[in-house]
Write an enzyme that holds these catalytic residues in place. Structure first.
Site, PDB file in Angstrom:
ATOM      1  CB  CYS A 133      -0.912  -0.008   1.224  1.00 12.98           C
ATOM      2  SG  CYS A 133      -1.885   1.494   1.382  1.00 12.98           S
ATOM      3  CB  CYS A 136      -0.621   2.492   4.059  1.00  6.38           C
ATOM      4  SG  CYS A 136      -2.117   1.837   3.325  1.00  6.38           S
ATOM      5  CG  ASP A 137       3.207   1.198   4.421  1.00  5.74           C
ATOM      6  OD1 ASP A 137       2.732   1.652   5.478  1.00  5.74           O
ATOM      7  OD2 ASP A 137       3.041   0.030   4.041  1.00  5.74           O
TER       8      ASP A 137
END
Ligand code: NDP
Length: 306
Positions: A133, A136-137
């Site tokens: 992701c 997300c990261d």
């Protein structure tokens, strides 16, 4: 006594949220199950550019608006995992982490989860350099060098997103041609931060506390090279989440649920919508269409018109 609903919707991605808005507006008592955050994969998409009317909107914003809309028409959100769905010929029983309910119909829209490469080192480095992701990261990789695996829409779009942070993004794809939309291919071509390695696969992931290098094999020549990387983002497709309904549905050879023209499965009253079902196009626009169709068909089924 077990609580009974007219409709249980499993999954609050764009298909499930749309279905909930429709069943709520049809005055059907609706339970909406979600095991993670509402919005599904849409919520972790940076920018959605091909959903009509949402011009370069973030997936998270769209998810929030869809959830608000669904709840405003009366759907009851139940957070937790759905473990099993059974059918006694008339009523469905839904067993989830928060308890058991019954429903006269079910719209199964549980979506899919990212596939893993399955190479040595991948699982061990999840959260320490291996990610599925970018939204997300991605921010953890400021001024670092990352690899992106895959040649589809997800891979190329996420590679573009990662250029905001990373010093260099290297797309590693197993063939010569990308399957991503042409417009996305054009965007990565000549991007100053993106490099492409074709005809190649990752053989293994290595490092210390975090990822430090990848062993990459050229599938044409068999040559294996070792390159330094700080992270590896894998976008090689998704596995449909069908386990809770497997005995009630037929699956395609790709493991997706087969439906009829109104999205009913082989079990009367059980509908499938969104990425979990077999179809041609897997996008927010088609998930929304599925949700509307399944909800309307469920309403007709419950009214005995099916
Ligand atoms: P896809 O299945 O479209 O692409 C997966 C990619 O990963 C392919 O290039 C495939 O290679 C490669 N791959 C698969 N398995 C392996 C493996 N074991 N090792 C190395 N490479 C592998 O998945 P996506 O997630 O990209 O897209 C899924 C669906 O969602 C598609 O229908 C897509 O159109 C849609 N989507 C649309 C977006 C949009 O904005 N329009 C954004 C994101 C997704 P190969 O090509 O050789 O098979």
């Amino acid at each position: 006594m077990t609580e009974r609903y007219d409709v249980a919707i499993i999954g609050a991605g764009p298909a499930g949220l749309t279905a909930a808005t429709y069943t709520g507006r049809a005055m059907l008592k609706t339970a909406l199950y979600e095991k993670g955050a509402a919005g599904g994969l849409m919520a972790i998409t940076d920018k959605i550019e091909n959903y009509p009317g949402a011009i370069a909107q973030s997936g998270a914003e769209l998810a929030e608006a869809m959830l608000k809309q669904a709840l405003s028409f009366g759907a009851e959100l139940k957070l937790g995992d759905t473990q099993a769905i059974t059918h006694n010929g008339t009523v469905f029983t839904i067993t989830a982490t928060e308890g058991v309910v019954e429903a006269r119909s079910v719209i199964y829209a549980a979506g899919s989860i990212p596939k893993q490469l399955g190479v040595p080192g991948e699982s061990a480095y999840i959260g320490r350099g291996v990610s599925y992701c970018a939204v997300c990261d991605g921010a953890f990789y400021r001024n670092l060098r990352v690899a992106v695996i895959g040649g589809g829409d997800s891979s190329l779009k996420e590679a573009l997103f990662l250029t905001r942070f990373a010093s260099e993004v290297v797309i590693i794809h197993r063939r010569q041609e990308f399957r991503a939309e042409k417009i996305i291919q054009d965007a990565i071509r000549n991007h100053p931060k993106i490099k492409v390695i074709l005809d190649s696969v990752v053989e293994s992931v290595e490092g210390g506390d975090f990822v430090e290098r990848l062993h990459i094999k050229n599938v044409k020549t068999g040559h294996i090279s070792t390159e330094p990387f700080d992270g590896m983002f894998v976008f090689i497709g998704y596995t449909p989440q069908t386990v809770p309904v497997q005995s009630l549905v037929e699956l395609s050879d790709r493991g997706r649920i087969l439906t009829d023209a109104v999205l009913m499965t082989k079990t009367p009253g059980l509908f499938a919508a969104g990425d979990v079902r077999e179809k041609l196009v897997y996008q927010v626009a088609t998930a929304v269409g599925d949700g509307a169709t399944a909800a309307t068909a469920a309403e007709q089924f419950l009214a005995g018109h099916h």
